[in-house]
Write an enzyme that holds these catalytic residues in place. Structure first.
Site, PDB file in Angstrom:
ATOM      1  N   LYS A   1      -6.382  -8.816  -3.140  1.00  0.00           N
ATOM      2  CA  LYS A   1      -6.328  -8.327  -4.533  1.00  0.00           C
ATOM      3  C   LYS A   1      -5.402  -6.937  -5.126  1.00  0.00           C
ATOM      4  CE  LYS A   1      -8.040  -5.164  -7.303  1.00  0.00           C
ATOM      5  NZ  LYS A   1      -6.952  -4.887  -7.919  1.00  0.00           N
ATOM      6  N   PRO A   2      -4.271  -7.202  -5.145  1.00  0.00           N
ATOM      7  CA  PRO A   2      -3.444  -6.141  -5.787  1.00  0.00           C
ATOM      8  C   PRO A   2      -3.626  -5.473  -6.352  1.00  0.00           C
ATOM      9  CG  PRO A   2      -2.617  -8.368  -6.409  1.00  0.00           C
ATOM     10  CD  PRO A   2      -4.303  -9.020  -6.056  1.00  0.00           C
TER      11      PRO A   2
ATOM     12  N   GLU B   1      -5.721   3.101   4.279  1.00  0.00           N
ATOM     13  CA  GLU B   1      -4.013   3.563   4.530  1.00  0.00           C
ATOM     14  C   GLU B   1      -4.098   4.202   3.798  1.00  0.00           C
ATOM     15  OE1 GLU B   1      -2.186   3.309   6.907  1.00  0.00           O
ATOM     16  OE2 GLU B   1      -2.528   2.119   8.199  1.00  0.00           O
ATOM     17  N   LEU B   2      -4.396   5.382   3.796  1.00  0.00           N
ATOM     18  CA  LEU B   2      -4.506   6.045   2.386  1.00  0.00           C
ATOM     19  C   LEU B   2      -3.069   7.900   2.302  1.00  0.00           C
ATOM     20  CD1 LEU B   2      -8.486   7.329   2.640  1.00  0.00           C
ATOM     21  CD2 LEU B   2      -7.106   4.976   1.988  1.00  0.00           C
TER      22      LEU B   2
ATOM     23  N   CYS C   1       4.152   6.992  -0.195  1.00  0.00           N
ATOM     24  CA  CYS C   1       3.173   7.943   0.704  1.00  0.00           C
ATOM     25  C   CYS C   1       2.734   9.352   1.473  1.00  0.00           C
ATOM     26  CB  CYS C   1       1.999   6.751   1.114  1.00  0.00           C
ATOM     27  SG  CYS C   1       2.929   5.708   2.738  1.00  0.00           S
TER      28      CYS C   1
ATOM     29  N   TRP D   1       0.302  -0.045  -5.826  1.00  0.00           N
ATOM     30  CA  TRP D   1       1.421  -0.675  -6.512  1.00  0.00           C
ATOM     31  C   TRP D   1       3.205   0.012  -6.534  1.00  0.00           C
ATOM     32  CZ3 TRP D   1       3.618   3.987  -8.327  1.00  0.00           C
ATOM     33  CH2 TRP D   1       3.285   5.003  -8.776  1.00  0.00           C
ATOM     34  N   ASN D   2       2.717   0.685  -4.685  1.00  0.00           N
ATOM     35  CA  ASN D   2       3.891   1.470  -5.175  1.00  0.00           C
ATOM     36  C   ASN D   2       4.945   1.043  -4.456  1.00  0.00           C
ATOM     37  OD1 ASN D   2       2.813   1.920  -2.762  1.00  0.00           O
ATOM     38  ND2 ASN D   2       3.711   3.715  -2.577  1.00  0.00           N
TER      39      ASN D   2
ATOM     40  N   GLY E   1      -4.133   2.712  -0.618  1.00  0.00           N
ATOM     41  CA  GLY E   1      -4.151   3.200  -1.659  1.00  0.00           C
ATOM     42  C   GLY E   1      -5.094   4.616  -1.393  1.00  0.00           C
ATOM     43  N   SER E   2      -5.787   4.980  -2.314  1.00  0.00           N
ATOM     44  CA  SER E   2      -6.226   6.338  -2.515  1.00  0.00           C
ATOM     45  C   SER E   2      -6.677   6.808  -2.132  1.00  0.00           C
ATOM     46  CB  SER E   2      -6.236   6.886  -4.136  1.00  0.00           C
ATOM     47  OG  SER E   2      -7.204   6.084  -4.598  1.00  0.00           O
TER      48      SER E   2
ATOM     49  N   GLU F   1      -2.455  15.301  -3.435  1.00  0.00           N
ATOM     50  CA  GLU F   1      -1.295  14.840  -3.668  1.00  0.00           C
ATOM     51  C   GLU F   1      -0.210  14.423  -4.883  1.00  0.00           C
ATOM     52  OE1 GLU F   1      -1.827  10.620  -2.917  1.00  0.00           O
ATOM     53  OE2 GLU F   1      -0.177  10.433  -1.519  1.00  0.00           O
TER      54      GLU F   1
HETATM   55  P1  NAD Z   1      -5.337   3.295  -6.358  1.00  0.00           P
HETATM   56  O1  NAD Z   1      -6.784   3.707  -4.810  1.00  0.00           O
HETATM   57  O2  NAD Z   1      -6.159   3.679  -6.806  1.00  0.00           O
HETATM   58  O3  NAD Z   1      -5.522   2.024  -5.896  1.00  0.00           O
HETATM   59  C1  NAD Z   1      -5.324   0.897  -4.639  1.00  0.00           C
HETATM   60  C2  NAD Z   1      -6.059  -0.945  -4.903  1.00  0.00           C
HETATM   61  O4  NAD Z   1      -7.401   0.071  -5.001  1.00  0.00           O
HETATM   62  C3  NAD Z   1      -5.198  -1.325  -6.500  1.00  0.00           C
HETATM   63  O5  NAD Z   1      -5.773  -2.852  -6.496  1.00  0.00           O
HETATM   64  C4  NAD Z   1      -6.803  -1.105  -7.061  1.00  0.00           C
HETATM   65  O6  NAD Z   1      -7.638  -1.505  -8.242  1.00  0.00           O
HETATM   66  C5  NAD Z   1      -8.631  -1.144  -6.330  1.00  0.00           C
HETATM   67  N1  NAD Z   1      -8.783  -0.043  -6.166  1.00  0.00           N
HETATM   68  C6  NAD Z   1      -9.413   1.494  -6.679  1.00  0.00           C
HETATM   69  N2  NAD Z   1     -10.217   1.862  -6.623  1.00  0.00           N
HETATM   70  C7  NAD Z   1     -11.281   1.057  -5.780  1.00  0.00           C
HETATM   71  C8  NAD Z   1     -12.630   0.262  -5.235  1.00  0.00           C
HETATM   72  N3  NAD Z   1     -13.856   1.494  -5.537  1.00  0.00           N
HETATM   73  N4  NAD Z   1     -13.026  -0.700  -4.639  1.00  0.00           N
HETATM   74  C9  NAD Z   1     -12.077  -0.992  -4.598  1.00  0.00           C
HETATM   75  N5  NAD Z   1     -10.979  -1.404  -5.052  1.00  0.00           N
HETATM   76  C10 NAD Z   1     -10.311  -0.286  -5.804  1.00  0.00           C
HETATM   77  O7  NAD Z   1      -4.199   3.350  -5.138  1.00  0.00           O
HETATM   78  P2  NAD Z   1      -3.059   3.205  -6.208  1.00  0.00           P
HETATM   79  O8  NAD Z   1      -2.750   4.403  -7.043  1.00  0.00           O
HETATM   80  O9  NAD Z   1      -2.109   2.145  -6.514  1.00  0.00           O
HETATM   81  O10 NAD Z   1      -1.303   3.422  -5.096  1.00  0.00           O
HETATM   82  C11 NAD Z   1      -1.482   4.805  -4.589  1.00  0.00           C
HETATM   83  C12 NAD Z   1      -2.046   5.594  -3.812  1.00  0.00           C
HETATM   84  O11 NAD Z   1      -1.965   4.622  -2.063  1.00  0.00           O
HETATM   85  C13 NAD Z   1      -1.756   6.626  -2.905  1.00  0.00           C
HETATM   86  O12 NAD Z   1      -2.724   7.575  -2.763  1.00  0.00           O
HETATM   87  C14 NAD Z   1      -1.096   6.467  -2.185  1.00  0.00           C
HETATM   88  O13 NAD Z   1      -0.359   7.594  -0.683  1.00  0.00           O
HETATM   89  C15 NAD Z   1      -1.422   5.609  -1.447  1.00  0.00           C
HETATM   90  N6  NAD Z   1      -0.462   4.674  -0.197  1.00  0.00           N
HETATM   91  C16 NAD Z   1      -0.857   4.388   1.583  1.00  0.00           C
HETATM   92  C17 NAD Z   1       0.270   3.726   1.398  1.00  0.00           C
HETATM   93  C18 NAD Z   1      -0.036   4.117   3.616  1.00  0.00           C
HETATM   94  O14 NAD Z   1       0.389   3.239   3.866  1.00  0.00           O
HETATM   95  N7  NAD Z   1      -0.643   5.109   3.945  1.00  0.00           N
HETATM   96  C19 NAD Z   1       1.371   3.141   1.628  1.00  0.00           C
HETATM   97  C20 NAD Z   1       1.009   3.035   0.014  1.00  0.00           C
HETATM   98  C21 NAD Z   1       0.389   3.676  -0.856  1.00  0.00           C
END
Ligand code: NAD
Length: 452
Positions: free
Chosen positions: A154-155, A226-227, A260, A130-131, A204-205, A355
């Site tokens: 899947k956003p 990309e975490l 991130c 979401w960021n 994501g995370s 983080e």
């Molecule tokens: P998140 O991992 O909680 O969620 C990201 C997405 O994954 C959401 O759409 C969520 O619904 C989905 N999701 C969650 N668990 C899942 C699973 N087990 N299986 C499939 N889908 C699942 O992350 P967030 O809180 O939305 O975003 C923040 C994180 O993203 C931070 O850790 C940040 O550093 C990272 N991030 C990384 C980059 C990069 O370029 N490396 C860029 C932006 C954000």
């Protein structure tokens, strides 16, 4: 219908809603994508580029309205929100780079003549956070489509409206079924990963990345991860202190620290420690926090109460363990956390290790370059970093940091054409650049006898 409601994180007001996708309907969506993808894959790179260029015009025409919705849904300042949308609208250079990266390539060694084709995988699942709710889908959807794949996005459940706006803009010109959207949370994400998709592109995370890699590994699906990060900044003797302090404030607090590559840890040579802290506190005091729609606001709220509580707990634990609060640290309201500067942070504190993803600058004194390097590398993450000081010495320290992108006397993002890349547990794969675009294609090699 079961609704996914989107709230303004600054006020709690409802911004809008979308329909939650029934996880049981996802296999049929994937089958539809596979069928639609056949015609899409049969088009030439130039035909695909031309359609996407038209979609870029739709984004450009609606940039202000989408940006305002993004600002209300996610909380970042309006100017940054509109800028994020516009950065995705002007896609001509990106599309040209993709055409070049994905075009067939001939390699002739005098005996064999091989043609490398970069073909679509089939159906890509793109799962995004979401960021940066407009540009994160864009970074994964655009190269997937250009490579000839159909895509199911899947956003994040926090920012469904912005992602829907992105998909609607592209679908104004794309053939039906080539780009679809699944709304919901991890339940829908898991169902998509487990469905008959060929590649999972995830931003994501780290925790969700581990889960996705494990699930996708059951049938060896391709995975791009990309975490998160825990980016260090190192300040050496000879650094331009005002510039370094200004960068530290901007890069720790931009997007309320929900980036991130936010600066999450700052290691400062002992001799500069107190002057650096003074300059950082002065820079922090200049920042204006508030609702993103208000004029002059530079820092918004945390995305939700869960993220706010996580950051506040980290701050409280660090203070209880001996960190000094030099700015912020209290007076937080609703989802707003005041930009906080903590000094004397040690690696025994969770805030130096996990983080944070919030507006906190954590500063630690170091005795010499070797100690700075050891502490900067004391993390499983390896996304970005920055080193400040006299160039030759800073470059030497930078080469020792185990991160994907390191800035010297600047931020970590590279020149145009370079990848956005993580090392270690910050992920497998990279965004942008020729290497990044090629991740979305299957290489196939056809070889004939070379003409002599
Ligand atoms: P998140 O991992 O909680 O969620 C990201 C997405 O994954 C959401 O759409 C969520 O619904 C989905 N999701 C969650 N668990 C899942 C699973 N087990 N299986 C499939 N889908 C699942 O992350 P967030 O809180 O939305 O975003 C923040 C994180 O993203 C931070 O850790 C940040 O550093 C990272 N991030 C990384 C980059 C990069 O370029 N490396 C860029 C932006 C954000």
């Amino acid at each position: 219908m079961s609704a996914l409601v989107s709230y303004d994180p600054a006020t709690g007001e409802v911004v809008g809603q979308v329909e939650i996708t029934d996880p049981n309907s996802i296999p049929a969506m994937v089958a539809r994508a596979r069928e639609a993808g056949e015609g899409w894959a049969a088009m030439s790179l130039t035909e695909r580029r031309d359609l996407l260029l038209e979609a870029g015009k739709v984004i450009a025409a609606n940039a202000e309205a989408i940006g305002e919705q993004l600002c209300r849904e996610m909380g970042k300042p309006l100017r940054e929100a509109i800028g994020e949308v516009r950065s995705c609208a002007h896609m001509a250079d990106e599309l040209d780079e993709m055409c070049e990266a994905l075009a067939p390539e001939v390699i002739d060694d005098g005996r064999s003549r091989s043609t490398l084709y970069r073909d679509p995988f089939g159906v890509v699942a793109a799962i995004t956070p979401w960021n940066f709710p407009f540009s994160m889908p864009h970074w994964m959807v655009l190269p997937s489509l250009m490579a000839g794949n159909a895509v199911i996005l899947k956003p994040s459940e926090e920012t469904p409206l912005t992602a829907q706006a992105y998909v609607d803009a592209l679908n104004a010109t794309l053939p039906e079924g080539v780009l679809q959207i699944v709304h919901g949370a991890d339940v829908q994400g898991k169902a998509l990963v487990n469905a008959d998709v060929d590649l999972v592109a995830f931003t994501g995370s780290r925790a969700a990345g581990i889960h996705i890699l494990t699930a996708a590994g059951q049938d060896l699906k391709r995975v791009i991860l990309e975490l998160g990060g825990k980016d260090p900044m190192v300040v050496l003797p000879g650094a331009d202190l005002p510039r370094a302090a200004s960068f530290a404030a901007r890069n720790s607090f931009r997007n309320a620290g929900q980036v991130c590559v936010s600066t999450e840890r700052i290691y400062v040579h002992q001799e500069l420690y107190e002057p650096f802290l003074d300059a950082l506190v002065a820079e922090t005091a200049k920042l204006r926090q508030g609702h993103g729609l208000d004029e002059g606001v530079e820092i918004g709220p945390m995305i939700n109460a869960r993220q706010r509580d996580w950051v506040l707990r980290q701050i409280d634990e660090a203070v209880a363990a001996g960190a000094r609060v030099l700015a912020g640290g209290e007076g937080h309201e609703g989802n707003f956390i005041r930009p906080t500067v903590l000094a004397d942070v040690t690696h025994e504190m969770g805030i130096a290790v996990d983080e944070t993803f919030g507006p906190v600058a954590c500063v630690t004194p170091v005795a010499d370059d070797a100690e700075a390097l050891r502490m900067a590398n004391d993390t499983p993450y390896g996304l970005g970093a920055s080193v400040w000081g006299e160039t030759e010495r800073a470059e030497k320290v930078a080469r020792g940091i185990r991160a994907g992108m390191i800035g010297i006397n600047r931020s970590c993002g590279g020149a145009a054409g370079t990848p956005w890349v993580g090392a270690r547990q910050s992920g497998y794969g990279f965004h942008s650049s020729k290497e990044g675009h090629r991740q979305f294609a299957q290489v196939r090699v056809l070889t004939t006898v070379a003409d002599r």
